[in-house]
Design an enzyme around this catalytic site. Structure first.
Site, PDB file in Angstrom:
ATOM      1  N   GLY A  70     -10.323  -2.231  -3.243  1.00 14.82           N
ATOM      2  CA  GLY A  70     -10.125  -2.259  -4.678  1.00 14.82           C
ATOM      3  C   GLY A  70      -8.924  -1.420  -5.065  1.00 14.82           C
ATOM      4  N   SER A 136      -7.801   9.728  -4.554  1.00 12.30           N
ATOM      5  CA  SER A 136      -8.005   8.335  -4.957  1.00 12.30           C
ATOM      6  C   SER A 136      -9.139   7.692  -4.168  1.00 12.30           C
ATOM      7  CB  SER A 136      -6.725   7.527  -4.724  1.00 12.30           C
ATOM      8  OG  SER A 136      -5.652   8.047  -5.483  1.00 12.30           O
ATOM      9  N   GLY A 149     -11.932   3.606   1.605  1.00 19.91           N
ATOM     10  CA  GLY A 149     -12.600   4.837   1.198  1.00 19.91           C
ATOM     11  C   GLY A 149     -11.795   5.700   0.257  1.00 19.91           C
ATOM     12  N   PHE A 150     -11.474   6.945   0.684  1.00 22.49           N
ATOM     13  CA  PHE A 150     -10.815   7.892  -0.219  1.00 22.49           C
ATOM     14  C   PHE A 150      -9.567   8.480   0.430  1.00 22.49           C
ATOM     15  CE2 PHE A 150     -13.706  10.536   2.276  1.00 22.49           C
ATOM     16  CZ  PHE A 150     -12.935  11.643   2.582  1.00 22.49           C
ATOM     17  N   ALA A 151      -8.668   8.982  -0.423  1.00 23.69           N
ATOM     18  CA  ALA A 151      -7.448   9.657   0.035  1.00 23.69           C
ATOM     19  C   ALA A 151      -7.303  10.930  -0.782  1.00 23.69           C
ATOM     20  CB  ALA A 151      -6.232   8.751  -0.156  1.00 23.69           C
ATOM     21  N   CYS A 167      -1.574   3.795  -8.638  1.00 20.80           N
ATOM     22  CA  CYS A 167      -2.826   3.103  -8.999  1.00 20.80           C
ATOM     23  C   CYS A 167      -2.631   2.151 -10.173  1.00 20.80           C
ATOM     24  CB  CYS A 167      -3.940   4.105  -9.309  1.00 20.80           C
ATOM     25  SG  CYS A 167      -4.243   5.279  -7.971  1.00 20.80           S
TER      26      CYS A 167
END
Length: 222
Positions: A70, A136, A149-151, A167
């Site tokens: 996403g 993010s 996942g995440f950063a 983004c």
């Protein structure tokens, strides 16, 4: 895990998702790593939010990778801790919303360990310090198994973020732990905090391994 190319990490995720989905892999996996410089585009695209020419981007040597996560365009590079949980959401009894909120909570608690107060922002998922994005989130779910996942920005160069609308948002900034603290931050210590809070937030116990062992495990699972 070492600093690796985005495509290599994506290939590994896809293999892990398939093995987890088919039952060949009995446990969930969390990849914690750093990437070589790369711009990634989410399901909503993002090239329209590139504010330098593609010729300039080509000259920079930073590739662009289309992913199924996403979100919109973002940048990954050394000094950013990236987490890719490969989790059976149904088995973990998690809705997608619960899962995303827990990822945010891991980053919020990690930032607090270093004296930085981060928070959620209804404008966009992830974690923020004022109007600057610190971490993010962009996920994908394939037959009940989540990936991507995440950063979390620790001490990476922020210059490439100036070449995009991060983004897909206008008028926002991007920050790092190092920038907020005006001092160097140890990636090793951030990894330790992320592991600790992932365990407490998700109520799991993580067993350490490395990428070569994961690859051997996948070969045995075929």
């Amino acid at each position: 895990m070492p600093v690796i190319e985005y495509g290599e990490a994506w290939d590994l995720q896809v293999e892990l998702v398939a093995a987890r989905r088919d039952g060949r892999l009995e446990r969930d996996v969390v990849l914690l790593l750093e990437h070589l410089p790369v711009f990634t585009l989410g399901r909503r695209g993002g090239l329209e939010n590139l504010i330098v020419s593609e010729a300039f981007l080509k000259e920079s040597g930073i590739p662009v990778f289309h992913a199924e996560r996403g979100g919109n365009i973002t940048f990954h590079g050394p000094g950013q801790l990236v987490g890719y949980p490969i989790i059976n959401l149904q088995g973990a009894r998690l809705s997608v919303t619960d899962y995303v909120e827990k990822l945010e909570e891991v980053m919020i608690r990690t930032a607090a360990d270093f004296g930085v107060q981060a928070e959620r922002n209804p404008m966009n998922r992830g974690v923020w310090v004022s109007n600057n994005k610190l971490g993010s989130i962009g996920i994908a779910v394939r037959r009940g198994i989540c990936f991507h996942g995440f950063a979390f920005n620790v001490n990476l160069s922020l210059e490439p973020f100036g070449w995009i609308n991060p983004c897909g948002l206008h008028g926002i900034g991007v920050t790092t732990l190092e920038q907020e603290l005006l001092q160097s931050v140890s990636m090793k210590q951030v990894r330790k905090s992320v592991r600790q809070y992932f365990q407490s937030v998700f109520k799991v116990e993580l067993a350490m391994t490395d990428i070569s062992e994961l690859q051997r495990l996948l070969k045995r699972a075929v």
